[in-house]
Design a protein around this motif. Structure first.
Motif, PDB file in Angstrom:
ATOM      1  N   ALA A 163      30.451  46.350  87.756  1.00 10.31           N
ATOM      2  CA  ALA A 163      30.640  45.844  86.402  1.00 10.31           C
ATOM      3  C   ALA A 163      29.983  44.497  86.162  1.00 10.31           C
ATOM      4  O   ALA A 163      29.838  44.089  85.005  1.00 10.31           O
ATOM      5  N   ASP A 164      29.586  43.805  87.232  1.00 12.63           N
ATOM      6  CA  ASP A 164      29.077  42.443  87.069  1.00 12.63           C
ATOM      7  C   ASP A 164      28.097  42.119  88.181  1.00 12.63           C
ATOM      8  O   ASP A 164      27.829  42.952  89.066  1.00 12.63           O
ATOM      9  N   LEU A 165      27.547  40.919  88.148  1.00 16.12           N
ATOM     10  CA  LEU A 165      26.557  40.526  89.141  1.00 16.12           C
ATOM     11  C   LEU A 165      27.129  40.534  90.554  1.00 16.12           C
ATOM     12  O   LEU A 165      26.430  40.899  91.509  1.00 16.12           O
ATOM     13  N   ALA A 166      28.364  40.140  90.713  1.00 13.35           N
ATOM     14  CA  ALA A 166      28.978  40.159  92.036  1.00 13.35           C
ATOM     15  C   ALA A 166      29.005  41.579  92.591  1.00 13.35           C
ATOM     16  O   ALA A 166      28.786  41.795  93.793  1.00 13.35           O
ATOM     17  N   GLY A 167      29.262  42.562  91.733  1.00 15.74           N
ATOM     18  CA  GLY A 167      29.251  43.954  92.167  1.00 15.74           C
ATOM     19  C   GLY A 167      27.869  44.408  92.580  1.00 15.74           C
ATOM     20  O   GLY A 167      27.706  45.122  93.581  1.00 15.74           O
ATOM     21  N   TYR A 168      26.851  44.006  91.802  1.00 21.56           N
ATOM     22  CA  TYR A 168      25.477  44.350  92.182  1.00 21.56           C
ATOM     23  C   TYR A 168      25.128  43.731  93.533  1.00 21.56           C
ATOM     24  O   TYR A 168      24.536  44.386  94.408  1.00 21.56           O
ATOM     25  N   GLU A 169      25.482  42.475  93.724  1.00 18.61           N
ATOM     26  CA  GLU A 169      25.170  41.808  94.986  1.00 18.61           C
ATOM     27  C   GLU A 169      25.896  42.472  96.155  1.00 18.61           C
ATOM     28  O   GLU A 169      25.333  42.604  97.251  1.00 18.61           O
ATOM     29  N   ARG A 170      27.117  42.932  95.919  1.00 16.20           N
ATOM     30  CA  ARG A 170      27.849  43.652  96.974  1.00 16.20           C
ATOM     31  C   ARG A 170      27.113  44.934  97.340  1.00 16.20           C
ATOM     32  O   ARG A 170      26.946  45.251  98.529  1.00 16.20           O
ATOM     33  N   CYS A 192      29.956  38.970  77.877  1.00 22.13           N
ATOM     34  CA  CYS A 192      31.146  39.818  77.818  1.00 22.13           C
ATOM     35  C   CYS A 192      32.042  39.659  79.047  1.00 22.13           C
ATOM     36  O   CYS A 192      33.251  39.497  78.911  1.00 22.13           O
ATOM     37  N   VAL A 193      31.444  39.689  80.263  1.00 25.00           N
ATOM     38  CA  VAL A 193      32.278  39.826  81.458  1.00 25.00           C
ATOM     39  C   VAL A 193      32.075  38.757  82.528  1.00 25.00           C
ATOM     40  O   VAL A 193      32.940  38.597  83.391  1.00 25.00           O
ATOM     41  N   GLU A 194      30.944  38.046  82.521  1.00 26.18           N
ATOM     42  CA  GLU A 194      30.704  37.123  83.632  1.00 26.18           C
ATOM     43  C   GLU A 194      31.533  35.845  83.483  1.00 26.18           C
ATOM     44  O   GLU A 194      31.810  35.409  82.371  1.00 26.18           O
ATOM     45  N   PRO A 195      31.908  35.214  84.595  1.00 29.43           N
ATOM     46  CA  PRO A 195      32.790  34.042  84.529  1.00 29.43           C
ATOM     47  C   PRO A 195      32.073  32.730  84.257  1.00 29.43           C
ATOM     48  O   PRO A 195      32.703  31.679  84.274  1.00 29.43           O
ATOM     49  N   TYR A 196      30.741  32.763  84.027  1.00 31.19           N
ATOM     50  CA  TYR A 196      30.004  31.528  83.770  1.00 31.19           C
ATOM     51  C   TYR A 196      29.107  31.745  82.573  1.00 31.19           C
ATOM     52  O   TYR A 196      28.980  32.871  82.061  1.00 31.19           O
ATOM     53  N   ASP A 197      28.454  30.686  82.096  1.00 30.48           N
ATOM     54  CA  ASP A 197      27.712  30.808  80.852  1.00 30.48           C
ATOM     55  C   ASP A 197      26.448  31.647  81.040  1.00 30.48           C
ATOM     56  O   ASP A 197      26.011  31.922  82.157  1.00 30.48           O
ATOM     57  N   VAL A 198      25.866  32.070  79.900  1.00 32.35           N
ATOM     58  CA  VAL A 198      24.769  33.028  79.946  1.00 32.35           C
ATOM     59  C   VAL A 198      23.551  32.487  80.697  1.00 32.35           C
ATOM     60  O   VAL A 198      22.997  33.183  81.555  1.00 32.35           O
ATOM     61  N   PRO A 199      23.075  31.264  80.423  1.00 33.52           N
ATOM     62  CA  PRO A 199      21.912  30.786  81.177  1.00 33.52           C
ATOM     63  C   PRO A 199      22.145  30.752  82.689  1.00 33.52           C
ATOM     64  O   PRO A 199      21.250  31.106  83.466  1.00 33.52           O
ATOM     65  N   GLU A 200      23.337  30.353  83.117  1.00 33.04           N
ATOM     66  CA  GLU A 200      23.632  30.343  84.549  1.00 33.04           C
ATOM     67  C   GLU A 200      23.607  31.758  85.117  1.00 33.04           C
ATOM     68  O   GLU A 200      23.118  31.999  86.226  1.00 33.04           O
ATOM     69  N   CYS A 201      24.129  32.706  84.342  1.00 35.27           N
ATOM     70  CA  CYS A 201      24.114  34.114  84.740  1.00 35.27           C
ATOM     71  C   CYS A 201      22.675  34.596  84.927  1.00 35.27           C
ATOM     72  O   CYS A 201      22.337  35.251  85.923  1.00 35.27           O
ATOM     73  N   VAL A 202      21.806  34.243  83.982  1.00 32.31           N
ATOM     74  CA  VAL A 202      20.403  34.655  84.068  1.00 32.31           C
ATOM     75  C   VAL A 202      19.741  34.036  85.290  1.00 32.31           C
ATOM     76  O   VAL A 202      19.001  34.711  86.028  1.00 32.31           O
ATOM     77  N   ARG A 203      19.990  32.782  85.530  1.00 29.66           N
ATOM     78  CA  ARG A 203      19.372  32.122  86.690  1.00 29.66           C
ATOM     79  C   ARG A 203      19.853  32.746  87.997  1.00 29.66           C
ATOM     80  O   ARG A 203      19.067  32.892  88.951  1.00 29.66           O
ATOM     81  N   ARG A 204      21.114  33.122  88.071  1.00 30.32           N
ATOM     82  CA  ARG A 204      21.622  33.787  89.279  1.00 30.32           C
ATOM     83  C   ARG A 204      20.954  35.140  89.475  1.00 30.32           C
ATOM     84  O   ARG A 204      20.692  35.562  90.601  1.00 30.32           O
ATOM     85  N   ALA A 205      20.653  35.823  88.380  1.00 30.02           N
ATOM     86  CA  ALA A 205      20.059  37.157  88.452  1.00 30.02           C
ATOM     87  C   ALA A 205      18.572  37.130  88.761  1.00 30.02           C
ATOM     88  O   ALA A 205      18.014  38.103  89.272  1.00 30.02           O
ATOM     89  N   LEU A 206      17.902  36.037  88.452  1.00 26.44           N
ATOM     90  CA  LEU A 206      16.438  35.980  88.431  1.00 26.44           C
ATOM     91  C   LEU A 206      15.768  36.458  89.727  1.00 26.44           C
ATOM     92  O   LEU A 206      14.740  37.148  89.655  1.00 26.44           O
TER      93      LEU A 206
END
Length: 289
Positions: A163-170, A192-206
């Motif tokens: 459901a989220d980036l942590a799940g993808y990383e797992r 919608c679901v991540e525990p941090y702001d959108v830009p931080e989410c994008v940077r973590r995903a990059l």
């Protein structure tokens, strides 16, 4: 920051024939299309599929557009249950067959990425078994991705097992970090679901990013909204994509009743947000000693 590859998911043009949808998008200035394989658009089970894929590939070249293959059709495999069967179900082989066909379509189109997701955990299935099923299914798909020369873009989806980036990383870690298991990031899902702001989410995903979907959304409500109807501040989110070269694909699948108008408003909004981002960047740079 260089220009972004503005694209549009064709599930938002379900009332159009696919060639017509692509022509409309090209006229509006989109440089890519995220083609959702479904009954009306490159049906992977249609007898005339090879001929249709060849014609769409030729049209994309003529229009100067690139493509990604998406697999989020709601009733593609089951006319009664949306998104079934998934990689977690007893009938997962049907989903694997569909995704295998999608990879072959992508290879024939010259599309580098095929999008997929986990599905929701079936009732009564222990979570550990659900994760094991997902890993086994992904291992099979990765073998086909290697043969087809494509990359899988795995999308975390609210309400699904992943459901989220942590799940993808797992999932990625459990498979040993395969290069062909990239990430599809939906910008709206970040809000919608991540525990941090959108830009931080994008940077973590990059580091894993191979495909981006984009729309507006509100915290805790999984509803794809037109830009300006939700809570996302888009210039910082777009700035966080610096260095990314794949598609940024508008996903408004429930707006097909007004697809040309929605697509027009969407690209106008994104261009303005991008210009605003550039202006803020120049202003910040000018203020540095």
């Amino acid at each position: 920051m260089t220009a972004l590859n503005w694209s549009y998911c064709t599930n938002g043009f379900s009332g159009h024939r696919l060639p017509e949808a692509l022509e409309v998008l090209a006229e509006l200035g989109y440089t890519g299309a995220a083609i959702t394989l479904d009954h009306g658009h490159l049906d992977p089970y249609a007898p005339g599929l090879p001929r249709e894929v060849a014609a769409i590939g030729e049209l994309l070249g003529r229009l100067g557009m690139n493509a990604v293959v998406e697999t989020g059709g709601r009733y593609t495999l089951d006319p009664r249950r949306k998104h079934h069967p998934t990689l977690l179900d007893d009938a997962a082989d049907l989903r694997i067959d569909y995704l295998t066909r999608a990879m072959r379509v992508a290879a024939d189109l010259g599309a580098p990425v095929v999008h997929l997701w986990s599905g929701a955990n079936p009732a009564g299935l222990p979570p550990d078994e659900a994760w094991a099923r997902l890993a086994r299914g992904c291992e099979r798909l990765l073998h086909e991705a290697e043969r087809s020369g494509v990359v899988l873009g795995f999308e975390p989806e609210p309400g699904m097992l992943v459901a989220d980036l942590a799940g993808y990383e797992r999932l990625r870690d459990s498979l040993g970090g395969p290069e062909r298991l990239g990430l599809t990031l939906d910008i709206g899902h970040c809000r919608c679901v991540e525990p941090y702001d959108v830009p931080e989410c994008v940077r973590r995903a990059l580091p894993y990013l191979v495909h981006v979907q984009i729309e507006d959304m509100r915290r805790g409500v999984h509803e794809h909204l037109e830009f300006g109807e939700g809570e996302i501040d888009f210039p910082p989110a777009l700035a966080a994509l610096d260095g990314y070269r794949g598609q940024v694909a508008v996903e408004l699948g429930r707006h097909g009743h007004a697809a040309p108008d929605v697509a027009s408003r969407s690209i106008d909004f994104l261009r303005r947000a991008h210009e605003r981002m550039d202006h803020l960047g120049r202003t910040a740079g000018a203020g540095r000693p």
